[in-house]
Scaffold this motif. Structure first.
Motif, PDB file in Angstrom:
ATOM      1  N   ALA A  93     -28.389 -73.969  38.595  1.00 17.39           N
ATOM      2  CA  ALA A  93     -27.478 -75.044  38.192  1.00 17.39           C
ATOM      3  C   ALA A  93     -26.047 -74.549  38.032  1.00 17.39           C
ATOM      4  O   ALA A  93     -25.147 -75.329  37.730  1.00 17.39           O
ATOM      5  N   GLY A  94     -25.857 -73.235  38.203  1.00 18.44           N
ATOM      6  CA  GLY A  94     -24.516 -72.680  38.084  1.00 18.44           C
ATOM      7  C   GLY A  94     -24.188 -72.119  36.720  1.00 18.44           C
ATOM      8  O   GLY A  94     -23.062 -71.645  36.494  1.00 18.44           O
ATOM      9  N   THR A  95     -25.136 -72.168  35.782  1.00 25.48           N
ATOM     10  CA  THR A  95     -24.920 -71.574  34.463  1.00 25.48           C
ATOM     11  C   THR A  95     -24.774 -70.065  34.608  1.00 25.48           C
ATOM     12  O   THR A  95     -25.596 -69.409  35.255  1.00 25.48           O
ATOM     13  N   ARG A  96     -23.721 -69.503  33.996  1.00 25.49           N
ATOM     14  CA  ARG A  96     -23.442 -68.077  34.123  1.00 25.49           C
ATOM     15  C   ARG A  96     -23.495 -67.411  32.761  1.00 25.49           C
ATOM     16  O   ARG A  96     -23.096 -67.990  31.748  1.00 25.49           O
ATOM     17  N   LEU A  97     -23.993 -66.193  32.746  1.00 29.88           N
ATOM     18  CA  LEU A  97     -24.088 -65.403  31.527  1.00 29.88           C
ATOM     19  C   LEU A  97     -23.730 -63.965  31.885  1.00 29.88           C
ATOM     20  O   LEU A  97     -24.415 -63.335  32.686  1.00 29.88           O
ATOM     21  N   SER A  98     -22.644 -63.453  31.314  1.00 34.01           N
ATOM     22  CA  SER A  98     -22.208 -62.081  31.583  1.00 34.01           C
ATOM     23  C   SER A  98     -22.613 -61.203  30.414  1.00 34.01           C
ATOM     24  O   SER A  98     -22.159 -61.415  29.276  1.00 34.01           O
ATOM     25  N   VAL A  99     -23.471 -60.230  30.681  1.00 38.60           N
ATOM     26  CA  VAL A  99     -24.078 -59.408  29.635  1.00 38.60           C
ATOM     27  C   VAL A  99     -23.635 -57.963  29.790  1.00 38.60           C
ATOM     28  O   VAL A  99     -23.794 -57.365  30.860  1.00 38.60           O
ATOM     29  N   ASP A 100     -23.091 -57.384  28.716  1.00 39.97           N
ATOM     30  CA  ASP A 100     -22.688 -55.983  28.734  1.00 39.97           C
ATOM     31  C   ASP A 100     -23.902 -55.070  28.797  1.00 39.97           C
ATOM     32  O   ASP A 100     -24.918 -55.306  28.113  1.00 39.97           O
ATOM     33  N   GLY A 101     -23.791 -54.010  29.569  1.00 43.31           N
ATOM     34  CA  GLY A 101     -24.809 -52.974  29.582  1.00 43.31           C
ATOM     35  C   GLY A 101     -24.440 -51.852  28.628  1.00 43.31           C
ATOM     36  O   GLY A 101     -23.359 -51.830  28.028  1.00 43.31           O
ATOM     37  N   PHE A 102     -25.336 -50.889  28.477  1.00 38.54           N
ATOM     38  CA  PHE A 102     -25.086 -49.765  27.571  1.00 38.54           C
ATOM     39  C   PHE A 102     -25.748 -48.496  28.108  1.00 38.54           C
ATOM     40  O   PHE A 102     -26.710 -48.538  28.883  1.00 38.54           O
ATOM     41  N   TYR A 103     -25.217 -47.379  27.677  1.00 38.91           N
ATOM     42  CA  TYR A 103     -25.720 -46.067  28.073  1.00 38.91           C
ATOM     43  C   TYR A 103     -27.010 -45.773  27.325  1.00 38.91           C
ATOM     44  O   TYR A 103     -27.125 -46.040  26.128  1.00 38.91           O
ATOM     45  N   ASN A 104     -27.994 -45.195  28.034  1.00 38.49           N
ATOM     46  CA  ASN A 104     -29.296 -44.924  27.419  1.00 38.49           C
ATOM     47  C   ASN A 104     -29.726 -43.482  27.587  1.00 38.49           C
ATOM     48  O   ASN A 104     -30.901 -43.177  27.592  1.00 38.49           O
ATOM     49  N   ASP A 105     -28.756 -42.554  27.740  1.00 41.38           N
ATOM     50  CA  ASP A 105     -28.987 -41.118  27.836  1.00 41.38           C
ATOM     51  C   ASP A 105     -29.223 -40.701  29.290  1.00 41.38           C
ATOM     52  O   ASP A 105     -29.555 -41.524  30.150  1.00 41.38           O
ATOM     53  N   GLY A 106     -29.067 -39.408  29.540  1.00 41.71           N
ATOM     54  CA  GLY A 106     -29.215 -38.888  30.891  1.00 41.71           C
ATOM     55  C   GLY A 106     -28.238 -39.566  31.822  1.00 41.71           C
ATOM     56  O   GLY A 106     -27.030 -39.625  31.573  1.00 41.71           O
ATOM     57  N   CYS A 107     -28.740 -40.107  32.905  1.00 46.63           N
ATOM     58  CA  CYS A 107     -27.923 -40.900  33.838  1.00 46.63           C
ATOM     59  C   CYS A 107     -28.292 -42.376  33.782  1.00 46.63           C
ATOM     60  O   CYS A 107     -27.923 -43.137  34.672  1.00 46.63           O
ATOM     61  N   GLU A 108     -29.029 -42.766  32.749  1.00 46.78           N
ATOM     62  CA  GLU A 108     -29.554 -44.126  32.695  1.00 46.78           C
ATOM     63  C   GLU A 108     -28.656 -45.073  31.921  1.00 46.78           C
ATOM     64  O   GLU A 108     -28.183 -44.757  30.823  1.00 46.78           O
ATOM     65  N   TYR A 109     -28.464 -46.262  32.515  1.00 48.28           N
ATOM     66  CA  TYR A 109     -27.758 -47.359  31.871  1.00 48.28           C
ATOM     67  C   TYR A 109     -28.675 -48.584  31.908  1.00 48.28           C
ATOM     68  O   TYR A 109     -29.449 -48.762  32.849  1.00 48.28           O
ATOM     69  N   ILE A 110     -28.557 -49.429  30.870  1.00 52.01           N
ATOM     70  CA  ILE A 110     -29.424 -50.599  30.733  1.00 52.01           C
ATOM     71  C   ILE A 110     -28.579 -51.850  30.553  1.00 52.01           C
ATOM     72  O   ILE A 110     -27.585 -51.847  29.815  1.00 52.01           O
ATOM     73  N   VAL A 111     -28.983 -52.912  31.215  1.00 52.10           N
ATOM     74  CA  VAL A 111     -28.530 -54.259  30.863  1.00 52.10           C
ATOM     75  C   VAL A 111     -29.748 -54.968  30.287  1.00 52.10           C
ATOM     76  O   VAL A 111     -30.748 -55.166  30.977  1.00 52.10           O
ATOM     77  N   ARG A 112     -29.646 -55.303  29.008  1.00 51.49           N
ATOM     78  CA  ARG A 112     -30.768 -55.965  28.314  1.00 51.49           C
ATOM     79  C   ARG A 112     -30.543 -57.472  28.387  1.00 51.49           C
ATOM     80  O   ARG A 112     -29.537 -57.982  27.908  1.00 51.49           O
TER      81      ARG A 112
ATOM     82  N   ASP B 287     -30.919 -41.200  20.925  1.00 49.36           N
ATOM     83  CA  ASP B 287     -32.308 -41.198  20.473  1.00 49.36           C
ATOM     84  C   ASP B 287     -32.479 -42.020  19.195  1.00 49.36           C
ATOM     85  O   ASP B 287     -33.521 -42.652  18.986  1.00 49.36           O
ATOM     86  N   TYR B 288     -31.468 -41.976  18.328  1.00 48.24           N
ATOM     87  CA  TYR B 288     -31.546 -42.770  17.104  1.00 48.24           C
ATOM     88  C   TYR B 288     -31.733 -44.249  17.437  1.00 48.24           C
ATOM     89  O   TYR B 288     -32.583 -44.938  16.852  1.00 48.24           O
ATOM     90  N   PHE B 289     -30.957 -44.730  18.380  1.00 45.93           N
ATOM     91  CA  PHE B 289     -31.014 -46.152  18.724  1.00 45.93           C
ATOM     92  C   PHE B 289     -32.279 -46.494  19.503  1.00 45.93           C
ATOM     93  O   PHE B 289     -32.812 -47.603  19.363  1.00 45.93           O
ATOM     94  N   LYS B 290     -32.780 -45.564  20.297  1.00 41.05           N
ATOM     95  CA  LYS B 290     -34.053 -45.813  20.974  1.00 41.05           C
ATOM     96  C   LYS B 290     -35.160 -46.061  19.954  1.00 41.05           C
ATOM     97  O   LYS B 290     -36.035 -46.918  20.148  1.00 41.05           O
ATOM     98  N   ARG B 291     -35.121 -45.317  18.863  1.00 40.93           N
ATOM     99  CA  ARG B 291     -36.158 -45.479  17.848  1.00 40.93           C
ATOM    100  C   ARG B 291     -35.929 -46.733  17.011  1.00 40.93           C
ATOM    101  O   ARG B 291     -36.897 -47.366  16.568  1.00 40.93           O
ATOM    102  N   LEU B 292     -34.672 -47.097  16.823  1.00 47.23           N
ATOM    103  CA  LEU B 292     -34.401 -48.359  16.141  1.00 47.23           C
ATOM    104  C   LEU B 292     -34.870 -49.540  16.988  1.00 47.23           C
ATOM    105  O   LEU B 292     -35.343 -50.546  16.449  1.00 47.23           O
TER     106      LEU B 292
END
Length: 552
Positions: free
Chosen positions: A84-103, A246-251
């Motif tokens: 329908a054209g609804t847009r949602l722009s979501v920030d990603g974050f660093y998750n250690d190593g070379c990994e980044y996540i968009v949740r 790692d702190y945030f992964k456990r949270l």
């Protein structure tokens, strides 16, 4: 040296199942669900459910990550769009190593496509499609303010959300040292869920209390001065230039399990009076921490934000800083999760900046005080986040004004009958001292959480969130009613007789039922003709009671 993760994964979490999707670089995504493996073309469609939390994991180029002064500072945004054209722009974050996540949590069913934009070329221009199916039974989305009645909450699904909150500042710490599991957290949260609590007021991090600790407090129950820390280094010797991922992964595990139990995480981003060594306010390190928390947790539907516990009480900052934090939070939160501030003076002065009002009011005559707040702020839900009642436990932690479990319960009911919401504190869990195995305690020191289970049963059965507060429908006590013939009365212990004001129903018959808020027991219903001045005799009791009147 940066250690890179070999592939990209898509992780789903919800109360009913958990499964992951692995993206083999440059080849194809692999959906793993139970024992089945389904392969689809790179950039193809993946099937998910509405309101489930999805982690889109991307692998940054190792050489590019190595060159960064701080990998957390990489900009990554995924823009999602439905048919329908609804847009949602979501920030990603660093998750250690070379990994980044968009949740991502899909707000509606249908087909959603996404494309990434990033300051790192290896993360830029990633595309894909999500086929979003209807939500799993019992999945109701995030907490919002009721559009029709702005003093109430509801889920995105439209179902009512009636909060009965519980304070546990150090909930993050119960299994923070456990790399693989959260058994203590599960045990404690299960107990809260079984007793009707559906919101936990908690800190992202707290260090220790300022007051003297009970000499009887044992090490296994004292979670103060934890070895974990959200920044580099330790609380005593911090390295604010980096975050401890790692702190945030456990949270994450704690927030996810609360979600599974349908409990809202009332997440306080800061706390100033619990000896945390914070970076300087509005510094690069402070903003990095704040933005990271917003990016990492915004997608959880069971989340409401609180800028800081007792935000203005300790001279750390001023109202300008708190207002700036709110604005910054709203910039990063694509889902518009509800925001409050654990400081009534701020909420009172800047009511338009918060979505619901948090008050700390300890007055002895609490009902009238809460009615005054309700009158002064007619367009906001109101949570008494700290009413001065701290139910006693095996250890003396902080006594406040009231420690009797019965008095604490009475004060909570006065908040409820004022048309506001309540929070319960138990000294065995509210702060650094936490006894997770509550059922193992001797009965004489076990908290009366069953009182709140009874409150939940009563509130749900008679739909308290749909009732009107404040009208004088008797010559004593307080009343909630629906305007149609359902009236619920709070009857003080001192009352031997209660005169009802039911002029509009004169000549009709009413059924009366008594509810004991301590035992959860109801009396047999009795019928009574409504005279000009109807009165009822109050049964003998050791405390306040609830009278249920239904006009026939």
């Amino acid at each position: 040296m940066v250690k890179c993760i070999p592939n990209i994964a898509l992780l789903f979490t919800c109360p009913f199942f958990a499964f992951s999707v692995l993206f083999l670089p440059m080849i194809c995504p692999v959906i793993v669900q139970g024992s089945e493996t389904v392969r689809v073309a790179d950039g193809g469609s993946l099937s998910v459910r509405q309101w489930d939390v999805i982690d889109l994991r991307f692998r940054g180029d190792e050489a590019q990550v190595r060159e960064l002064a701080n990998p957390v500072d990489v900009d990554l945004v995924a823009t999602f769009q439905d048919e329908a054209g609804t847009r949602l722009s979501v920030d990603g974050f660093y998750n250690d190593g070379c990994e980044y996540i968009v949740r991502f949590t899909p707000p509606s069913s249908g087909q959603w496509s996404y494309e990434t934009e990033s300051s790192m070329s290896s993360l830029d221009g990633k595309t894909g499609t999500l086929v979003v199916e209807s939500p799993q039974v019992g999945r109701r989305g995030g907490i919002v303010v009721d559009a029709k009645e702005k003093t109430r909450f509801q889920y995105e699904s439209g179902d009512s959300y009636y909060p009965i909150a519980f304070e546990c500042d150090w909930l993050f710490a119960l299994d923070a040292g456990n790399e693989s599991d959260i058994p203590v957290t599960r045990q404690f949260v299960d107990t809260l869920a079984e007793n009707g609590f559906n919101q936990v007021v908690m800190n992202v991090f707290a260090y220790d209390v300022n007051w003297k600790k009970d000499e009887r407090l044992t090490a296994d129950h004292d979670y103060g001065s934890p070895s974990v820390f959200p920044f580099g280094g330790t609380n005593e010797d911090p390295d604010f230039s980096r975050l401890n991922i790692d702190y945030f992964k456990r949270l994450d595990r704690v927030i996810e399990y609360l979600d599974q139990k349908d409990i809202v995480a009332h997440l306080m981003i800061y706390v100033w009076n619990k000896r945390v060594n914070w970076p300087e306010a509005d510094s690069e390190a402070d903003n990095r921490y704040f933005d990271y928390v917003a990016r990492r947790y915004q997608a959880y539907p069971n989340l409401v934000w609180d800028i800081s516990k007792e935000a203005l009480g300790y001279g750390h900052n001023d109202v300008g800083y708190i207002s700036q934090r709110i604005e910054r939070l709203r910039e990063h939160d694509a889902y518009d999760r509800l925001v409050t501030v654990h400081d009534y003076s701020y909420c009172r002065r800047f009511v338009d900046k918060v979505d619901f009002v948090s008050v700390q009011l300890w007055s002895s005559e609490l009902y009238g005080v809460m009615r005054k707040v309700r009158s002064d702020m007619p367009g906001k839900p109101i949570l008494n986040i700290e009413h001065g009642g701290y139910e006693r436990g095996p250890y003396v932690v902080f006594n406040g004004n009231y420690t009797s479990p019965e008095v604490c319960l009475e004060r909570s009911y006065q908040c409820v009958f004022a048309g506001t919401y309540t929070t319960h504190y138990w000294q065995g869990a509210a702060w650094n001292a936490i006894i997770a195995d509550i059922e193992s305690l001797p009965a004489k020191v076990r908290p009366r959480l069953d009182y709140y289970r009874h409150m939940r049963t009563l509130a749900d059965r008679f739909q308290f969130d749909q009732l009107i507060a404040g009208d004088k429908k008797s010559n004593a006590g307080f009343c909630l009613h629906d305007g149609k013939g359902k009236l619920i009365y709070y009857v003080p212990r001192e009352c031997d007789f209660l005169g009802l004001r039911l002029k509009e129903f004169q000549g009709r018959t009413m059924s009366i039922t008594w509810f004991n808020p301590r035992s959860g027991e109801y009396t047999e219903s009795e019928s009574q003709k409504i005279a000009q001045w109807p009165a009822v005799e109050v049964p003998s009791s050791d405390g306040f009671q609830v009278l249920i009147v239904q006009i026939q």
